[in-house]
Design an enzyme around this catalytic site. Structure first.
Site, PDB file in Angstrom:
ATOM      1  N   HIS A 176      30.489   6.711   4.392  1.00  0.00           N
ATOM      2  CA  HIS A 176      29.591   6.302   3.428  1.00  0.00           C
ATOM      3  C   HIS A 176      28.578   7.309   2.738  1.00  0.00           C
ATOM      4  CE1 HIS A 176      26.365   5.371   5.922  1.00  0.00           C
ATOM      5  NE2 HIS A 176      25.397   5.283   4.938  1.00  0.00           N
TER       6      HIS A 176
HETATM    7  C1  UD1 Z   1      22.180   3.224   1.285  1.00  0.00           C
HETATM    8  C2  UD1 Z   1      21.063   4.019   1.974  1.00  0.00           C
HETATM    9  C3  UD1 Z   1      21.521   4.940   3.007  1.00  0.00           C
HETATM   10  C4  UD1 Z   1      22.239   3.855   3.957  1.00  0.00           C
HETATM   11  C5  UD1 Z   1      23.177   3.006   3.350  1.00  0.00           C
HETATM   12  C6  UD1 Z   1      23.855   2.174   4.254  1.00  0.00           C
HETATM   13  C7  UD1 Z   1      19.556   5.124   0.248  1.00  0.00           C
HETATM   14  C8  UD1 Z   1      19.152   6.493  -0.380  1.00  0.00           C
HETATM   15  N1  UD1 Z   1      20.740   5.303   0.959  1.00  0.00           N
HETATM   16  O1  UD1 Z   1      23.210   4.010   0.792  1.00  0.00           O
HETATM   17  O2  UD1 Z   1      20.517   5.648   3.731  1.00  0.00           O
HETATM   18  O3  UD1 Z   1      22.909   4.769   5.043  1.00  0.00           O
HETATM   19  O4  UD1 Z   1      22.381   2.303   2.131  1.00  0.00           O
HETATM   20  O5  UD1 Z   1      24.670   1.184   3.627  1.00  0.00           O
HETATM   21  O6  UD1 Z   1      18.703   4.393   0.288  1.00  0.00           O
HETATM   22  N2  UD1 Z   1      26.718  -1.464  -3.662  1.00  0.00           N
HETATM   23  C9  UD1 Z   1      27.593  -2.738  -3.838  1.00  0.00           C
HETATM   24  N3  UD1 Z   1      26.996  -3.876  -3.135  1.00  0.00           N
HETATM   25  C10 UD1 Z   1      25.923  -3.723  -2.443  1.00  0.00           C
HETATM   26  C11 UD1 Z   1      25.176  -2.306  -2.372  1.00  0.00           C
HETATM   27  C12 UD1 Z   1      25.768  -1.258  -3.088  1.00  0.00           C
HETATM   28  O7  UD1 Z   1      28.580  -2.710  -4.164  1.00  0.00           O
HETATM   29  O8  UD1 Z   1      25.351  -4.734  -1.845  1.00  0.00           O
HETATM   30  C13 UD1 Z   1      27.351  -0.093  -4.327  1.00  0.00           C
HETATM   31  C14 UD1 Z   1      26.983   0.099  -5.729  1.00  0.00           C
HETATM   32  O9  UD1 Z   1      27.813   0.460  -6.266  1.00  0.00           O
HETATM   33  C15 UD1 Z   1      25.826   1.148  -5.405  1.00  0.00           C
HETATM   34  C16 UD1 Z   1      26.228   1.893  -4.269  1.00  0.00           C
HETATM   35  O10 UD1 Z   1      27.240   0.707  -3.314  1.00  0.00           O
HETATM   36  O11 UD1 Z   1      25.757   2.040  -6.514  1.00  0.00           O
HETATM   37  C17 UD1 Z   1      25.513   2.670  -3.278  1.00  0.00           C
HETATM   38  O12 UD1 Z   1      24.423   1.671  -2.932  1.00  0.00           O
HETATM   39  P1  UD1 Z   1      23.118   2.259  -2.750  1.00  0.00           P
HETATM   40  O13 UD1 Z   1      22.125   1.375  -2.274  1.00  0.00           O
HETATM   41  O14 UD1 Z   1      22.651   2.951  -3.911  1.00  0.00           O
HETATM   42  O15 UD1 Z   1      23.178   3.564  -1.756  1.00  0.00           O
HETATM   43  P2  UD1 Z   1      24.283   3.253  -0.258  1.00  0.00           P
HETATM   44  O16 UD1 Z   1      25.323   4.487  -0.494  1.00  0.00           O
HETATM   45  O17 UD1 Z   1      24.518   1.902   0.277  1.00  0.00           O
END
Ligand code: UD1
Length: 364
Positions: free
Chosen positions: A205
């Site tokens: 991820h």
């Molecule tokens: C975040 C953390 C990362 C951690 C990871 C664990 C930061 C910078 N990154 O990354 O350190 O290892 O979480 O999972 O804080 N999305 C969904 N559903 C959700 C949440 C996210 O669909 O419940 C999708 C969205 O499209 C979003 C993307 O995942 O844009 C990324 O989510 P985001 O919270 O920005 O970062 P992670 O890659 O999850």
């Protein structure tokens, strides 16, 4: 009674706040604030249900966005929360954007911050988490570290030793508490997946590995080819699945699944022949479980898992994967014994916080 505001935001935070909240029960009043950084049932709600975490008192509902948007949204909402609900200290965990945002707001309001999982450093400033770690630590009054290497990092940055408390690993508290239930749940899952016996688990991820579809597909392909006789179980993070949309020619032994619950995932990992990942926490869990872990990154903020555990850093070149898998499959499985990763880290955090806050309030 002292009052603590505990912040949780994203999937890897929930298993870290669970043991701290449990240890604070009856000793401090707590307000649990969920920032809403992760919001899907499988990325958030299922963890509260499985781990018996009380439902959040407040959900800030910030959701996804750019780094600036997400961090700023947490700051604006969390400032209102703290102004409306006074607290003696704010407890943050891990290294996600919400960790930094909450710490900055509390600091500017003159509220002390306790950081659980302090002192980890990858040295890689291209990772958003590295900025979150360094800046959160700089602002925190209490730095609760999981291992001695984290203490050394903090001391090298000039942080006073009386702010650093080596307590062990709260994520391992949750692992040890739930391992039997997880194994039982995974038996059911393995039956549902067609009677899985020998298998590998893959998770990816990190933006550097998944945001460019070509890079992601090359890694997936190399993993599947490296163990053609094994099903490769691949619970797909939402960030990763967005990049795989429409992709039809995935390797035949790859078994993509939606994100798994905590118990399903940990139980599956416990029974895996090996794990390939770019996660941080999984390096720790595999070490304690004695499952070989190949980390598809150039660096780790958790070097103790390589020194004392089962983890091996293999870099991000797909060509490195096959030889590393071959070697890992012949390695004997020995659960790591890492000092203070003993299931009691959350209690040590609570002891320090309750003691120090009672003292500063002038109560015994
Ligand atoms: C975040 C953390 C990362 C951690 C990871 C664990 C930061 C910078 N990154 O990354 O350190 O290892 O979480 O999972 O804080 N999305 C969904 N559903 C959700 C949440 C996210 O669909 O419940 C999708 C969205 O499209 C979003 C993307 O995942 O844009 C990324 O989510 P985001 O919270 O920005 O970062 P992670 O890659 O999850």
């Amino acid at each position: 009674m002292v009052h603590l505001t505990v912040v949780a935001a994203a999937r890897p935070n929930f298993m870290k706040v669970a043991p701290v909240l449990r240890a604070l029960e009856g000793r401090a009043e707590t307000t649990l604030v969920h920032t809403g950084q992760h919001y899907d049932d499988q990325m958030s709600n299922v963890f509260f249900a499985e781990l018996g975490i009380p439902l959040p008192d407040v959900n800030l509902g910030v959701g996804s966005g750019s780094h600036a948007e997400q961090t700023a949204a947490v700051m604006v909402a969390f400032e209102k929360q703290l102004l409306g609900s006074p607290t003696d200290a704010v407890v943050v965990v891990g290294d996600v954007n919400s960790t930094l945002a909450a710490s900055l707001v509390a600091t500017k309001l003159g509220i002390r911050v306790a950081h659980v999982e302090a002192g980890l450093r990858s040295g890689d400033w291209t990772m958003p988490e590295e900025a979150n770690r360094v800046l959160t630590d700089r602002m925190s009054t209490w730095l609760f570290t999981p291992s001695a290497d984290a203490d050394a990092n903090l001391l090298a940055e000039g942080i006073a030793s009386d702010r650093i408390r080596l307590v062990g690993n709260v994520m391992i508290d949750t692992l040890l508490t739930n391992l039997d239930r997880a194994r039982a749940r995974a038996d059911v899952l393995r039956a549902q997946l067609g009677g899985l016996e020998r298998f590998a688990v893959l998770t990816l991820h990190r933006p550097a590995n998944v945001d460019e579809p070509e890079t992601l597909l090359r890694l997936i392909d190399a993993v599947a080819r490296a163990a053609p006789d094994l099903p490769v179980i691949f619970p797909v993070h939402p960030r990763t699945s967005a990049r795989l949309e429409g992709c039809t020619d995935l390797p035949s032994n790859l078994r993509p699944l939606p994100p798994l619950s905590y118990l399903d995932f940990v139980g599956l990992v416990a029974g895996a022949e090996l794990v390939l990942t770019d996660s941080g926490g999984i390096q720790e869990e595999t070490s304690v479980l004695g499952v070989p872990c190949l980390t598809i990154r150039d660096n780790t903020e958790r070097p103790i898992t390589c020194e004392l555990g089962t983890n091996r850093l293999i870099g991000t070149d797909p060509a490195a994967i096959a030889p590393a898998v071959a070697e890992a499959r012949t390695t004997s499985r020995t659960p790591a014994s890492i000092p203070l990763w003993d299931g009691h880290a959350g209690e040590r955090v609570a002891d320090v916080l309750v003691h120090d806050l009672q003292q500063s309030k002038g109560r015994p």
